[in-house]
Design an enzyme around this catalytic site. Structure first.
Site, PDB file in Angstrom:
ATOM      1  N   SER A  38      89.288  29.919  -4.694  1.00 30.51           N
ATOM      2  CA  SER A  38      87.910  29.623  -5.073  1.00 30.51           C
ATOM      3  C   SER A  38      87.866  28.523  -6.128  1.00 30.51           C
ATOM      4  CB  SER A  38      87.227  30.896  -5.599  1.00 30.51           C
ATOM      5  OG  SER A  38      87.982  31.486  -6.629  1.00 30.51           O
ATOM      6  N   ASN A  67      88.334  41.356 -12.594  1.00 26.35           N
ATOM      7  CA  ASN A  67      87.047  41.887 -12.118  1.00 26.35           C
ATOM      8  C   ASN A  67      85.968  41.849 -13.200  1.00 26.35           C
ATOM      9  OD1 ASN A  67      88.414  42.309  -9.793  1.00 26.35           O
ATOM     10  ND2 ASN A  67      88.552  44.541  -9.977  1.00 26.35           N
ATOM     11  N   THR A  77      40.124  26.569   3.014  1.00 26.97           N
ATOM     12  CA  THR A  77      40.769  27.756   3.581  1.00 26.97           C
ATOM     13  C   THR A  77      41.071  27.361   5.025  1.00 26.97           C
ATOM     14  OG1 THR A  77      38.663  28.690   4.287  1.00 26.97           O
ATOM     15  CG2 THR A  77      39.466  29.396   2.133  1.00 26.97           C
ATOM     16  N   HIS A  78      42.157  27.837   5.559  1.00 21.81           N
ATOM     17  CA  HIS A  78      42.596  27.438   6.912  1.00 21.81           C
ATOM     18  C   HIS A  78      42.768  25.918   7.026  1.00 21.81           C
ATOM     19  CE1 HIS A  78      41.109  31.498   8.090  1.00 21.81           C
ATOM     20  NE2 HIS A  78      40.137  31.197   7.259  1.00 21.81           N
ATOM     21  N   SER A 127      58.574   1.817   5.569  1.00 24.10           N
ATOM     22  CA  SER A 127      59.242   1.938   6.857  1.00 24.10           C
ATOM     23  C   SER A 127      59.886   0.602   7.180  1.00 24.10           C
ATOM     24  CB  SER A 127      58.211   2.300   7.925  1.00 24.10           C
ATOM     25  OG  SER A 127      58.673   1.886   9.197  1.00 24.10           O
ATOM     26  N   LYS A 150      53.331   1.359   6.237  1.00 29.23           N
ATOM     27  CA  LYS A 150      53.655   2.730   5.842  1.00 29.23           C
ATOM     28  C   LYS A 150      54.214   2.853   4.441  1.00 29.23           C
ATOM     29  CE  LYS A 150      54.856   5.787   8.524  1.00 29.23           C
ATOM     30  NZ  LYS A 150      54.862   6.804   9.552  1.00 29.23           N
ATOM     31  N   ASN A 194      55.909   6.229   2.842  1.00 28.17           N
ATOM     32  CA  ASN A 194      56.198   7.628   3.177  1.00 28.17           C
ATOM     33  C   ASN A 194      56.505   8.465   1.938  1.00 28.17           C
ATOM     34  OD1 ASN A 194      55.956   7.012   5.930  1.00 28.17           O
ATOM     35  ND2 ASN A 194      58.084   6.311   5.998  1.00 28.17           N
ATOM     36  N   GLU A 209      58.816  15.290   1.078  1.00 29.01           N
ATOM     37  CA  GLU A 209      59.361  15.836   2.328  1.00 29.01           C
ATOM     38  C   GLU A 209      60.753  16.419   2.111  1.00 29.01           C
ATOM     39  OE1 GLU A 209      58.195  13.105   5.893  1.00 29.01           O
ATOM     40  OE2 GLU A 209      58.414  11.867   4.123  1.00 29.01           O
ATOM     41  N   TYR A 249      84.547  46.532  -6.799  1.00 33.29           N
ATOM     42  CA  TYR A 249      84.751  45.131  -6.440  1.00 33.29           C
ATOM     43  C   TYR A 249      85.415  45.001  -5.073  1.00 33.29           C
ATOM     44  CZ  TYR A 249      86.483  40.327  -6.504  1.00 33.29           C
ATOM     45  OH  TYR A 249      86.748  39.023  -6.178  1.00 33.29           O
ATOM     46  N   GLN A 264      83.579  37.186  -4.030  1.00 34.01           N
ATOM     47  CA  GLN A 264      83.913  35.810  -4.397  1.00 34.01           C
ATOM     48  C   GLN A 264      82.956  34.821  -3.711  1.00 34.01           C
ATOM     49  OE1 GLN A 264      88.049  34.525  -5.116  1.00 34.01           O
ATOM     50  NE2 GLN A 264      87.837  33.338  -3.232  1.00 34.01           N
ATOM     51  N   LYS A 268      79.429  32.850  -5.421  1.00 34.00           N
ATOM     52  CA  LYS A 268      79.237  31.705  -6.320  1.00 34.00           C
ATOM     53  C   LYS A 268      78.675  30.469  -5.652  1.00 34.00           C
ATOM     54  CE  LYS A 268      82.940  33.608  -8.853  1.00 34.00           C
ATOM     55  NZ  LYS A 268      83.103  34.506  -7.683  1.00 34.00           N
TER      56      LYS A 268
HETATM   57  N1  ARG Z   1      88.064  34.719  -7.857  1.00 42.48           N
HETATM   58  C1  ARG Z   1      87.668  36.094  -7.855  1.00 42.48           C
HETATM   59  C2  ARG Z   1      86.163  36.190  -7.611  1.00 42.48           C
HETATM   60  O1  ARG Z   1      85.529  35.215  -7.707  1.00 42.48           O
HETATM   61  C3  ARG Z   1      87.996  36.712  -9.164  1.00 42.48           C
HETATM   62  C4  ARG Z   1      88.141  38.209  -9.108  1.00 42.48           C
HETATM   63  C5  ARG Z   1      89.359  38.576  -8.371  1.00 42.48           C
HETATM   64  N2  ARG Z   1      89.668  39.949  -8.523  1.00 42.48           N
HETATM   65  C6  ARG Z   1      90.529  40.548  -7.725  1.00 42.48           C
HETATM   66  N3  ARG Z   1      90.736  41.798  -7.930  1.00 42.48           N
HETATM   67  N4  ARG Z   1      91.138  39.914  -6.770  1.00 42.48           N
HETATM   68  O2  ARG Z   1      85.636  37.216  -7.284  1.00 42.48           O
END
Ligand code: ARG
Length: 462
Positions: free
Chosen positions: A27, A114, A159-160, A281, A287, A289, A294, A321, A326, A329
């Site tokens: 990650s 964790n 409205t509408h 354009s 034009k 735009n 948009e 967990y 993971q 993110k």
């Molecule tokens: N990179 C992991 C995550 O984003 C960190 C936690 C990993 N924990 C584990 N027990 N493998 O979730």
């Protein structure tokens, strides 16, 4: 198996199963964005470990200095990120070991990745709540300035998407101030709720070391530590609440983007967008735009997608967990980036847009927009039941439509042919200005009510 997988996926994973595992497992490509939060969390943890006599003061000092160097390397772009080290937590710890040696190994005492990732991510999302609150305040101010300038400019209310009744430009702008203020409230609420520190939950069950969770919580600006270690490492509500608040906000921004697209069209001409937020354009010289509007309208959907995606990640997970988490993110990073861009772009567009007062006023008076005023007058002046007044007005609208004119253009004689009791006074309520002035109920569109609301918002926003 390794051979067949390798031959199927080809060159990109030429290293075989190991390379495929690294690609799915690592990650670091995205969670490096958590580096500052990771370092802050580690600093607070090390200081607490020393304060509790779990590690020595010298080791804690070495860790702290080492982390300062790590931060400097990352900021300078010289940090040796390694996908083999999986994530930001292990990358930083490994580098700390290179830099300070043995004490680095003591940092992870009474901690797990964790609770580490849980606290890092919470800190990051908390910052994004603050950024969203600031961005929303700036956008509210931009709408407020528009509202103040045009507190009594007539425009059609819809409205509408059909002309309904005349409203004021200021009233329409203030509608967005209300929406954005609720958005701000949602980010504030979410921030307050997420402000508990999961650090110290360790892997899932807490730790046998005599840690001080109040100390780390306070050091990181949290109100208190989280109360249940299982929940602490398996909870992603804070990210979901951020995405929920962001989704609703995105919906509001997208609605205004849609209005800008409609309003800037040649058919409406309600606003002129500055060149900064539109393009020409390459083939049609006439034009201009509304590209930024948009693009926002389209991009904002990503935020809603992220919200659903994270709900789907979480919904199948038994406590606590799981590595699935993971995948939280990238969704949140992308949603936050999109939201901040959306808020900034919208603020720019609202500041830049110029209302076309003539087009707004002309549209406000067309489409029989004062028909309700006529019906209300029949109730007030002649004592008709509203249902009958509605019917009489409908007949007059049809008459005007057939004559190809607007309601105020009908003669008194024509009006009296529909209802004998109608008098000259009726013409007083058929004008747009009159209609606007009369909508004085609290929350109504009358210019005086709009000015009151502008003043109230000025005070609230400071
Ligand atoms: N990179 C992991 C995550 O984003 C960190 C936690 C990993 N924990 C584990 N027990 N493998 O979730």
């Amino acid at each position: 198996m390794a051979d067949s997988a390798n031959s199927m996926w080809g060159g990109r994973f030429a290293g075989g199963v190991d390379a495929i595992m690294e690609a799915i497992n690592a990650s670091i490509g995205f969670d490096r964005r958590l580096y500052a939060q990771d370092i802050a969390g580690s600093r607070a943890h090390a200081a607490m470990l020393a304060a509790r006599g779990i590690i020595s003061a010298e080791d804690a000092a070495a860790i702290d200095q080492g982390l300062t160097r790590v931060a400097a390397e990352i900021e300078a772009g010289s940090f040796p990120f390694s996908p083999a080290l999986e994530d930001i937590h292990m990358n930083i710890e490994a580098r700390l070991k290179d830099l300070i040696g043995e004490p680095a190994g003591r940092l992870h005492t009474a901690r797990s990745r964790n609770d580490q990732v849980a606290v890092d991510f919470r800190l990051w999302v908390r910052d994004q709540c603050d950024a969203a609150i600031d961005g929303l305040t700036a956008l509210m101010r931009a709408f407020l300035d528009q509202a103040e300038a045009g507190a009594d400019w007539p425009m059609p209310g819809f409205t509408h998407l059909q002309t309904a009744q005349p409203v004021t430009w200021g009233h329409h702008m203030l509608a967005y101030v209300e929406m954005l203020s609720r958005d701000r409230g949602r980010f504030m609420d979410a921030r307050a709720r997420m402000n508990e520190c999961p650090l110290g939950a360790a892997a899932l069950a807490g730790t046998s070391f005599p840690i001080d969770r109040d100390m780390t919580a306070a050091a990181l600006g949290f109100d208190r530590p989280t109360a249940n270690s299982l929940d602490s490492v398996s909870d992603r509500d804070f990210a979901l609440e951020f995405l929920g608040a962001a989704s609703i906000c995105a919906m509001h921004l997208s609605r205004f983007a849609e209005e800008l697209v409609i309003w800037s069209s040649a058919q409406f001409r309600f606003v002129r967008l500055s060149d900064a937020f539109s393009t020409g354009s390459s083939i049609m010289p006439q034009k201009k735009n509304p590209d930024a509007a948009e693009l926002l309208r389209a991009k904002l959907g990503r935020i809603m997608g992220a919200h659903v995606a994270l709900l789907v990640v979480m919904k199948g997970l038994a406590l606590t967990y799981s590595k699935d988490m993971q995948e939280d993110k990238e969704q949140v990073f992308d949603a936050a980036d999109t939201l901040m861009l959306g808020l900034a772009a919208m603020t720019g567009m609202v500041r830049d847009m110029a209302a076309n007062r003539d087009a707004l006023a002309a549209a406000a008076g067309s489409g029989f927009s004062t028909a309700t005023d006529l019906a209300d007058w029949l109730v007030r002046a002649l004592g008709l039941p509203f249902r009958q007044a509605h019917h009489v007005t409908g007949t007059l609208v049809r008459m005007a439509e057939e004559a190809g004119c607007d309601l105020p253009d009908l003669s008194l004689v024509q009006m009296q042919s529909v209802h004998a009791g109608i008098t000259d006074d009726v013409f007083g309520v058929l004008g747009v200005e009159n209609s606007l002035r009369s909508r004085r109920s609290y929350g109504g569109t009358a210019p005086e009510r709009v000015r009151e609301q502008v003043a109230t918002w000025r005070e609230r926003l400071g």
